[in-house]
Write an enzyme that holds these catalytic residues in place. Structure first.
Site, PDB file in Angstrom:
ATOM      1  N   ASP A  69      42.590   9.383 140.209  1.00 39.04           N
ATOM      2  CA  ASP A  69      44.169   9.863 140.331  1.00 39.04           C
ATOM      3  C   ASP A  69      44.728   9.934 141.520  1.00 39.04           C
ATOM      4  OD1 ASP A  69      46.332  10.717 138.136  1.00 39.04           O
ATOM      5  OD2 ASP A  69      46.155  12.255 139.557  1.00 39.04           O
ATOM      6  N   TYR A  83      53.881  14.615 144.604  1.00 36.10           N
ATOM      7  CA  TYR A  83      54.825  13.377 143.999  1.00 36.10           C
ATOM      8  C   TYR A  83      56.160  13.527 144.905  1.00 36.10           C
ATOM      9  CZ  TYR A  83      51.577  13.175 140.194  1.00 36.10           C
ATOM     10  OH  TYR A  83      50.590  12.958 139.349  1.00 36.10           O
ATOM     11  N   TYR A 131      57.729  10.910 134.137  1.00 36.53           N
ATOM     12  CA  TYR A 131      57.319  12.143 134.852  1.00 36.53           C
ATOM     13  C   TYR A 131      57.418  12.034 136.369  1.00 36.53           C
ATOM     14  CZ  TYR A 131      52.658  10.338 136.156  1.00 36.53           C
ATOM     15  OH  TYR A 131      51.532   9.570 136.625  1.00 36.53           O
ATOM     16  N   HIS A 154      42.264   8.714 130.842  1.00 38.76           N
ATOM     17  CA  HIS A 154      42.589   8.907 132.066  1.00 38.76           C
ATOM     18  C   HIS A 154      41.410   9.738 132.926  1.00 38.76           C
ATOM     19  CE1 HIS A 154      44.927   9.241 135.823  1.00 38.76           C
ATOM     20  NE2 HIS A 154      44.943  10.549 135.797  1.00 38.76           N
TER      21      HIS A 154
END
Length: 318
Positions: A103, A232, A152, A297
Site C-alpha cells: 500500500d 495523501y 477517498y 487488499h
C-alpha cells in the site's frame, strides 16, 4: 509476540518505534506498512522469515503507532518518509536491505529504490504498482478525473474532515470495515456515511481476529488518523518536488504481487500497464508479477503463508 523485540530510535529528528526479530548479523529485510496500518501488519512475515534466517525490521512509520506524529502536513513528504528509513538503516548499521512494501509502504519503497538504489538488494512490493510521474497532471487531479470529488484520495485533501469523522466513530468497527473491504471496482469514499450505511454485523474472516482488530484500534485511538491522512495531503507537493525523477526507472531486482480483488488492481488501465509491458519498462529489473486469485487488499495478512513463501523464494536468490 513470540520473541519480537521493540525499541525506539531517534532518527531524522523524530522517534521511530521498530519491531524486530532475527539474528543481528543476518541479511536484513525492511518491511514498510501502509494506511491505516502499523508494524503489526507484518507480524506473520516477521515470524516466518526470521525463522528462515533473516533479520526482520518493521517500523511504525512517521504519524503512526508509537512513532512520532509531526503536526505539520508538510512534514509528510516522500522525502521525509524515505529519509526516515535511510536514517533508520544508518542507526542500525545496515548498509543494504531487502525491502518489502504494501500500500503506502509500496509507494515509499518504489521511491526508496528511485532515490537510493544503493541501499536496496531487492524489492518485493505488494498491492500498489509503480506509478511513474506524469508531468501533465498531479495524482490527486488524476483520481478526481476518474472518480470525482468524493473519492477517498480527493476527500482526504480537505483538512480535518476525514480525521474528525474517524474520531467520532467506534475505532474497532472502523478497522473491521477497513480490513474487510472487498469492492474491487468503482469509487470508494471511506467516509463515515459509507462505513455506516449497513447495520449488518461484520463477521471477521479467519485471517483476522478480534485481538488483531483491538491492537490496531488501540494505537489509532491514541494517535488519531491525521498522520496517515497527511501522506495523501502531500501528494501534490510530492508531485512538484519529484520533477527531477520524471522518466526515471526503478533499477532494483523486483517482484510485484497483487490480489485480484484489490481495489488498486482495478484502476482504469492498470492491468494493461502491469501485464503488457508498461511496468517492465519502468522497472527494467522486474522479474515476476504474481496475481493471487480471491485475495483483496490486505494481502500479507489474508494470504500470509503464501506471501511469506513468495518473499523467501525471491530474496533467497540474492
Amino acid at each position: 509476540m513470540e520473541g519480537i523485540t521493540h525499541k525506539t530510535l531517534q532518527v531524522n529528528n523524530i522517534s521511530i518505534h521498530v519491531a524486530e526479530k532475527g539474528p543481528s548479523d543476518a541479511p536484513a529485510i525492511l518491511f514498510i506498512h501502509g494506511f491505516p496500518e502499523l508494524w503489526y501488519s507484518w507480524r506473520h512475515q516477521i515470524l516466518s522469515l526470521s525463522a528462515r534466517g533473516y533479520r526482520c525490521i518493521a517500523p511504525d512509520l512517521r504519524g503512526y503507532g508509537d512513532t512520532s506524529v509531526p503536526s505539520s502536513v508538510s512534514s509528510y513528504t516522500i522525502f521525509h518518509l524515505v529519509g526516515d528509513l535511510i536514517a533508520l538503516l544508518d542507526a542500525l548499521s545496515i548498509p543494504q536491505v531487502f525491502v518489502v512494501g504494501h500500500d503506502w509502504g509500496a509507494l515509499i519503497a518504489w521511491n526508496l529504490c528511485l532515490f537510493r538504489p544503493d541501499r536496496v538488494k531487492a524489492l518485493v512490493n505488494l498491492s500498489v504498482a509503480f506509478m511513474p510521474r506524469n508531468p501533465a497532471i498531479n495524482i490527486v487531479e488524476h483520481f478526481r478525473s476518474l472518480y470525482g470529488d468524493n473519492y477517498y484520495i480527493c476527500r482526504f485533501q480537505e483538512h480535518g474532515v476525514a480525521d474528525e469523522e474517524y474520531a467520532s466513530m467506534d475505532t474497532n468497527l472502523l478497522f473491521k470495515k477497513f480490513l474487510t473491504v472487498r469492492v474491487p471496482g468503482g469509487p470508494i469514499t471511506f467516509s463515515k456515511a459509507e462505513f455506516e450505511s449497513s447495520d449488518e454485523e461484520i463477521i471477521l474472516p479467519s485471517w483476522i481476529s478480534e485481538e488483531d482488530v483491538e491492537y490496531f484500534a488501540s494505537k489509532f485511538r491514541k494517535t488519531g488518523f491525521t498522520g496517515g491522512i497527511n501522506y495523501y495531503r502531500c501528494f501534490n507537493l510530492n508531485w512538484e518536488l519529484t520533477a527531477p525523477w520524471t522518466g526515471a526507472e526503478v533499477r532494483v531486482p523486483t517482484k510485484y504481487i497483487v490480489g485480484d480483488l484489490d481495489l488498486t488492481y482495478h484502476y482504469p488501465g492498470i492491468q494493461d500497464y502491469i501485464h503488457k509491458g508498461g511496468l517492465k519498462k519502468d522497472v527494467p529489473l522486474l522479474e515476476d508479477v504474481v496475481v493471487i486469485a480471491g485475495a483483496a487488499h490486505f494481502i500479507q495478512q489474508e494470504n500470509a503463508q503464501e506471501i511469506n513463501d513468495h518473499i523467501y523464494e525471491f530474496i533467497k536468490k540474492f
